[in-house]
Design an enzyme around this catalytic site. Structure first.
Site, PDB file in Angstrom:
ATOM      1  N   ASP A   1      41.057 -15.774  -1.210  1.00 56.85           N
ATOM      2  CA  ASP A   1      41.415 -15.557  -2.620  1.00 56.85           C
ATOM      3  C   ASP A   1      41.574 -16.907  -3.323  1.00 56.85           C
ATOM      4  O   ASP A   1      41.764 -16.975  -4.534  1.00 56.85           O
ATOM      5  CB  ASP A   1      42.657 -14.665  -2.760  1.00 56.85           C
ATOM      6  CG  ASP A   1      43.886 -15.223  -2.075  1.00 56.85           C
ATOM      7  OD1 ASP A   1      43.807 -16.319  -1.479  1.00 56.85           O
ATOM      8  OD2 ASP A   1      44.948 -14.569  -2.137  1.00 56.85           O
ATOM      9  N   SER A   2      41.427 -18.013  -2.563  1.00 54.69           N
ATOM     10  CA  SER A   2      41.362 -19.348  -3.159  1.00 54.69           C
ATOM     11  C   SER A   2      40.145 -19.468  -4.069  1.00 54.69           C
ATOM     12  O   SER A   2      40.033 -20.427  -4.833  1.00 54.69           O
ATOM     13  CB  SER A   2      41.303 -20.425  -2.068  1.00 54.69           C
ATOM     14  OG  SER A   2      40.275 -20.142  -1.144  1.00 54.69           O
TER      15      SER A   2
ATOM     16  N   ASP B   1      39.436 -11.842   2.129  1.00 52.21           N
ATOM     17  CA  ASP B   1      40.851 -11.808   1.757  1.00 52.21           C
ATOM     18  C   ASP B   1      41.146 -10.573   0.918  1.00 52.21           C
ATOM     19  O   ASP B   1      40.348 -10.201   0.052  1.00 52.21           O
ATOM     20  CB  ASP B   1      41.157 -13.052   0.893  1.00 52.21           C
ATOM     21  CG  ASP B   1      42.336 -13.841   1.425  1.00 52.21           C
ATOM     22  OD1 ASP B   1      43.093 -13.304   2.252  1.00 52.21           O
ATOM     23  OD2 ASP B   1      42.485 -15.004   1.010  1.00 52.21           O
TER      24      ASP B   1
ATOM     25  N   LYS C   1      41.918 -10.073   5.575  1.00 54.47           N
ATOM     26  CA  LYS C   1      43.138 -10.872   5.768  1.00 54.47           C
ATOM     27  C   LYS C   1      44.138 -10.490   4.683  1.00 54.47           C
ATOM     28  O   LYS C   1      43.745 -10.254   3.533  1.00 54.47           O
ATOM     29  CB  LYS C   1      42.831 -12.376   5.678  1.00 54.47           C
ATOM     30  CG  LYS C   1      44.100 -13.242   5.750  1.00 54.47           C
ATOM     31  CD  LYS C   1      43.786 -14.711   5.907  1.00 54.47           C
ATOM     32  CE  LYS C   1      43.557 -15.443   4.604  1.00 54.47           C
ATOM     33  NZ  LYS C   1      44.667 -15.401   3.639  1.00 54.47           N
TER      34      LYS C   1
ATOM     35  N   GLU D   1      48.486 -11.284   3.393  1.00 55.46           N
ATOM     36  CA  GLU D   1      49.620 -12.205   3.538  1.00 55.46           C
ATOM     37  C   GLU D   1      50.929 -11.459   3.791  1.00 55.46           C
ATOM     38  O   GLU D   1      51.146 -10.377   3.247  1.00 55.46           O
ATOM     39  CB  GLU D   1      49.768 -13.035   2.245  1.00 55.46           C
ATOM     40  CG  GLU D   1      48.594 -13.925   1.958  1.00 55.46           C
ATOM     41  CD  GLU D   1      48.793 -14.796   0.715  1.00 55.46           C
ATOM     42  OE1 GLU D   1      49.887 -14.745   0.093  1.00 55.46           O
ATOM     43  OE2 GLU D   1      47.845 -15.520   0.359  1.00 55.46           O
TER      44      GLU D   1
ATOM     45  N   GLU E   1      50.106 -21.271   7.660  1.00 53.01           N
ATOM     46  CA  GLU E   1      49.874 -22.266   6.610  1.00 53.01           C
ATOM     47  C   GLU E   1      51.132 -23.092   6.351  1.00 53.01           C
ATOM     48  O   GLU E   1      52.210 -22.551   6.093  1.00 53.01           O
ATOM     49  CB  GLU E   1      49.420 -21.556   5.315  1.00 53.01           C
ATOM     50  CG  GLU E   1      49.155 -22.548   4.174  1.00 53.01           C
ATOM     51  CD  GLU E   1      48.326 -21.990   3.032  1.00 53.01           C
ATOM     52  OE1 GLU E   1      47.822 -20.855   3.125  1.00 53.01           O
ATOM     53  OE2 GLU E   1      48.186 -22.715   2.029  1.00 53.01           O
TER      54      GLU E   1
HETATM   55  O1  KIV Z   1      42.469 -18.140   0.310  1.00 45.03           O
HETATM   56  C1  KIV Z   1      42.326 -19.027   1.178  1.00 45.03           C
HETATM   57  O2  KIV Z   1      41.464 -19.900   1.060  1.00 45.03           O
HETATM   58  C2  KIV Z   1      43.212 -18.994   2.335  1.00 45.03           C
HETATM   59  C3  KIV Z   1      43.106 -20.130   3.309  1.00 45.03           C
HETATM   60  C4  KIV Z   1      43.681 -21.352   2.712  1.00 45.03           C
HETATM   61  C5  KIV Z   1      43.714 -19.810   4.604  1.00 45.03           C
HETATM   62  O3  KIV Z   1      43.990 -18.120   2.478  1.00 45.03           O
END
Ligand code: KIV
Length: 286
Positions: free
Chosen positions: A66-67, A105, A135, A137, A204
């Site tokens: 989600d980055s 994500d 993934k 959180e 992280e």
């Molecule tokens: O969204 C992302 O890029 C992440 C990584 C930094 C692990 O969650």
């Protein structure tokens, strides 16, 4: 060292001989890496072109993080990105890879409301986008959700420590688990996520000693970002690692190049060649 073909998961049960993804990394491959002490590498990716390059280089896992909200969309936080947008980027990444495992994500609000809704959205990432896993959180508060998604057949990667979707609750991007209470909570969360069915956990920005303790306790692999050298794998946001981003250089990022400067130079030369009519040449014309 690249794994041999026998290290990688084999083709599907049914005949899809035209698939270009017959021997690719799976959750099982990562588990085998951990069991034999072989470290593995992960990067983020958001499009087919970069995914193809990273895959060719031998990366084990690509995360459509989600980055993308920060890196591609220019937002301050990861919160605004939508499920449809992650699906769009995951489809693009899938078109670029042959071997790497692709994890998508789950964006903010796509899994927190109920286990049923989380499963429906995780299912879209698998079915529409073609991801191999999702993934999400959090610790205690997502255990039921993780169990529901994973029991229904979708591999889930956990994410503990600094969890950027909770930035407004944390109030800062500081290192997590530096005091005893927080460290114990992260450790418990890691154990509970494993029990709930996670196949791997991203750690992280936590102290290396805590990451080591978690890695040595769990049977599933840990993937560190700012969590020291003892994790089973490492992940970085590719624009940080290649030095494309300029204004984000935390201690845990190693810049393997400064592409920003090389791109600036190349584009400046192109502009100047266009202005002076040095481009295109006769050879570059029809
Ligand atoms: O969204 C992302 O890029 C992440 C990584 C930094 C692990 O969650």
């Amino acid at each position: 060292m690249l794994p041999s073909q026998s290290d990688l998961d084999t083709s599907s049960t049914y005949g899809t001989s035209s698939s270009k993804r017959t021997k690719h990394v799976t959750r099982q491959t990562l588990l085998e890496y951990k069991q034999r002490g072989q470290r593995f590498s992960c990067l983020t990716a958001y499009d087919a072109t970069m995914a193809q390059i990273f895959d060719e280089a031998g990366i084990d896992l690509l995360l459509v993080g989600d980055s993308v909200a920060n890196v591609v969309q220019g937002h301050e936080t990861t919160i605004p990105v939508t499920l449809d947008e992650i699906i769009y980027h995951t489809k693009a990444v899938m078109r670029g890879v042959r071997r790497a495992m692709v994890v998508a994500d789950m964006p903010f609000m796509s899994y927190q409301i109920s286990p049923e809704e989380a499963f429906r959205n995780a299912g879209r990432l698998m079915k529409e986008a073609g991801a191999s896993a999702v993934k999400l959180e959090g610790g205690r508060r997502v255990l039921e959700i993780v169990a529901h998604i994973s029991d229904s057949g979708i591999p889930v990667m956990g994410h503990l420590g600094l969890t950027p979707q909770s930035i407004h609750q944390f109030g800062s991007y500081r290192t997590r688990g530096t005091d005893k209470h927080e460290a114990e909570q992260i450790f418990r969360d890691a154990r509970d996520l494993e029990r709930a069915g996670c196949f791997a956990i991203v750690l992280e920005k936590i102290p290396a000693t805590l990451a080591r303790q978690i890695t040595e306790t769990l049977t599933i692999p840990t993937i560190g970002i700012g969590a020291g050298v003892h994790c089973d794998g490492q992940i970085l946001v590719y624009t940080d690692m290649l030095g494309i981003t300029n204004d984000f250089q935390p201690r845990f990022v190693r810049r393997y190049d400064v592409l920003r400067e090389r791109i600036l130079d190349a584009v400046s030369r192109y502009i100047s060649d266009v202005r002076s009519a040095a481009f295109p040449s006769e050879e570059e014309s029809y």
